[in-house]
Design an enzyme around this catalytic site. Structure first.
Site, mmCIF file in Angstrom:
data_model
loop_
_atom_site.group_PDB
_atom_site.id
_atom_site.type_symbol
_atom_site.label_atom_id
_atom_site.label_comp_id
_atom_site.label_asym_id
_atom_site.label_seq_id
_atom_site.Cartn_x
_atom_site.Cartn_y
_atom_site.Cartn_z
ATOM 1 N N GLY A 59 45.421 39.542 35.232
ATOM 2 C CA GLY A 59 45.148 40.384 36.389
ATOM 3 C C GLY A 59 45.261 39.633 37.712
ATOM 4 N NE ARG A 98 53.939 39.577 43.966
ATOM 5 C CZ ARG A 98 52.902 38.916 44.467
ATOM 6 N NH1 ARG A 98 51.719 39.504 44.512
ATOM 7 N NH2 ARG A 98 53.027 37.679 44.901
ATOM 8 N NE ARG A 156 42.946 23.687 42.077
ATOM 9 C CZ ARG A 156 43.874 23.095 42.833
ATOM 10 N NH1 ARG A 156 43.715 21.813 43.179
ATOM 11 N NH2 ARG A 156 44.942 23.749 43.237
ATOM 12 C CD GLU A 163 41.695 25.941 35.376
ATOM 13 O OE1 GLU A 163 40.862 25.408 34.627
ATOM 14 O OE2 GLU A 163 41.998 25.502 36.499
ATOM 15 C CD GLU A 185 45.550 42.818 32.170
ATOM 16 O OE1 GLU A 185 44.550 43.495 32.486
ATOM 17 O OE2 GLU A 185 45.497 41.852 31.392
#
Length: 341
Positions: free
Chosen positions: A235, A220, A315, A276, A218
């Site tokens: 995504g 690149r 993070r 994450e 979802e």
């Protein structure tokens, strides 16, 4: 011999190749097939793109049939009615391509799963490909587009331009088995999609990149990046390629990894790693290592973690620092989504 293929393509008014379709490319073809085709077409030794005419097809088909290769002979016979330029591409050694037909054959080899990303030399390919308007009437040289648009209008047709690019979409040339693609315009020719891969509507896969499969894409996959089996790219996430800004490090994603939505990586990941959502890891980012007891162990640059397995990168929501823990659970794909592609 690395590869051989018979192709049909498009040229501009100057005779320059714009694109070539190879219906049945061969990797490591039989020597007898290559010898028969070279003799029938008068091809020289070495890598060569040989243009031929429809009237040459009968002679070529007879030679291929006599050499014991009926499938390629049948293809040559089918080409006899072509109204488009024909080419036979011979690649004996893997070296930087010299012609557009050679580039297109190497891109076909990737999308047909005959070679994997980084498996063929594509150095200098951009200078061999022309900028093309991909339209409902086929490939058109961008410099010839105004004249073609006017011609279509005068004939009562609307010429629709889908995109302007050096690369076409993969599915206009090959659809590998066992895959799903939500938006075919987002997968370029030269992508390698392993069986069981699903590319959702916002996913993108560049040339010389792809997935082992199964996998959910979802995000690149940039040029040069390979994603291992069982991994999930959420995504809007990103993988840094090597075409611009990524340097010379080959980025890859191991097996069973999860890159969360809107996250990204500028280092290669080993197996069973999780990044994450929203966290972009660049090679120079400072990361605090957390030991099994939850204590700070060390601070390192992200590049020092490149290729390691079982990382959980997150993070800290209180102090903003990037932390790395041992990943205790790998991503599990929904098998039903990928087993029946």
């Amino acid at each position: 011999m690395l590869s051989f293929a018979l192709g049909i393509g498009t040229q501009n008014t100057q005779g320059n190749w714009l694109e070539i379709y190879y219906p049945a490319p061969l990797s490591s073809p039989d020597d007898s097939l290559v010898a028969a085709a070279k003799k029938a077409l008068g091809a020289p030794e070495g890598n060569a793109a040989i243009s031929f005419l429809p009237e040459d097809c009968a002679r070529l088909a007879a030679a291929l049939k006599a050499a014991g290769h009926p499938e390629q002979a049948e293809l040559a016979e089918a080409f006899a009615i072509s109204q488009r330029p024909l080419v036979a591409m011979f690649i004996e050694t893997d070296q930087p391509p010299q012609t557009a037909p050679e580039v297109y054959l190497k891109l076909h080899l990737l999308s047909h799963r005959l070679v994997k990303p980084h498996g063929v030399d594509l150095t200098g390919m951009f200078g061999l490909l022309r900028n093309i308007a991909w339209t409902n009437e086929g490939a058109i040289d961008i410099e010839e587009l105004p004249a073609r648009r006017l011609k279509a209008r005068l004939a009562g047709r609307a010429l629709s331009v889908d995109c302007v690019d050096k690369f076409p979409k993969m599915t206009d040339y090959v659809v590998p088995g066992g895959i799903r693609i939500g938006d075919t315009a987002r997968v370029r020719l030269g992508a390698y999609l392993g069986e069981g891969t699903t590319v959702m509507h916002e996913g993108f896969v560049n040339f010389n990149a792809g997935t082992e499969g199964p996998g959910m894409i979802e995000g690149r996959i940039s040029a040069g990046v390979m994603v291992g089996k069982g991994s999930d790219l959420g995504g809007g996430c990103s993988t840094m390629g090597t075409l611009s800004g990524g340097g010379n490090i080959v980025i890859k994603v191991g097996e069973g990894c999860l890159i969360g939505a809107n996250a990204g990586i500028g280092i290669p990941l080993g197996d069973r790693c999780t990044v994450e959502s929203g966290l972009y890891i660049t090679a120079g980012a400072k990361i605090t290592l957390i030991d099994a007891d939850g204590n700070d162990a060390d601070t390192v640059a992200a590049r020092e973690l490149a290729g390691q397995n079982d990382l959980l990168l997150r993070r800290n929501s209180q102090n903003g620092r990037i932390e790395c823990l041992t990943n205790k659970s790998a991503v599990a794909l929904n098998e039903a989504l990928h087993a029946h592609n």
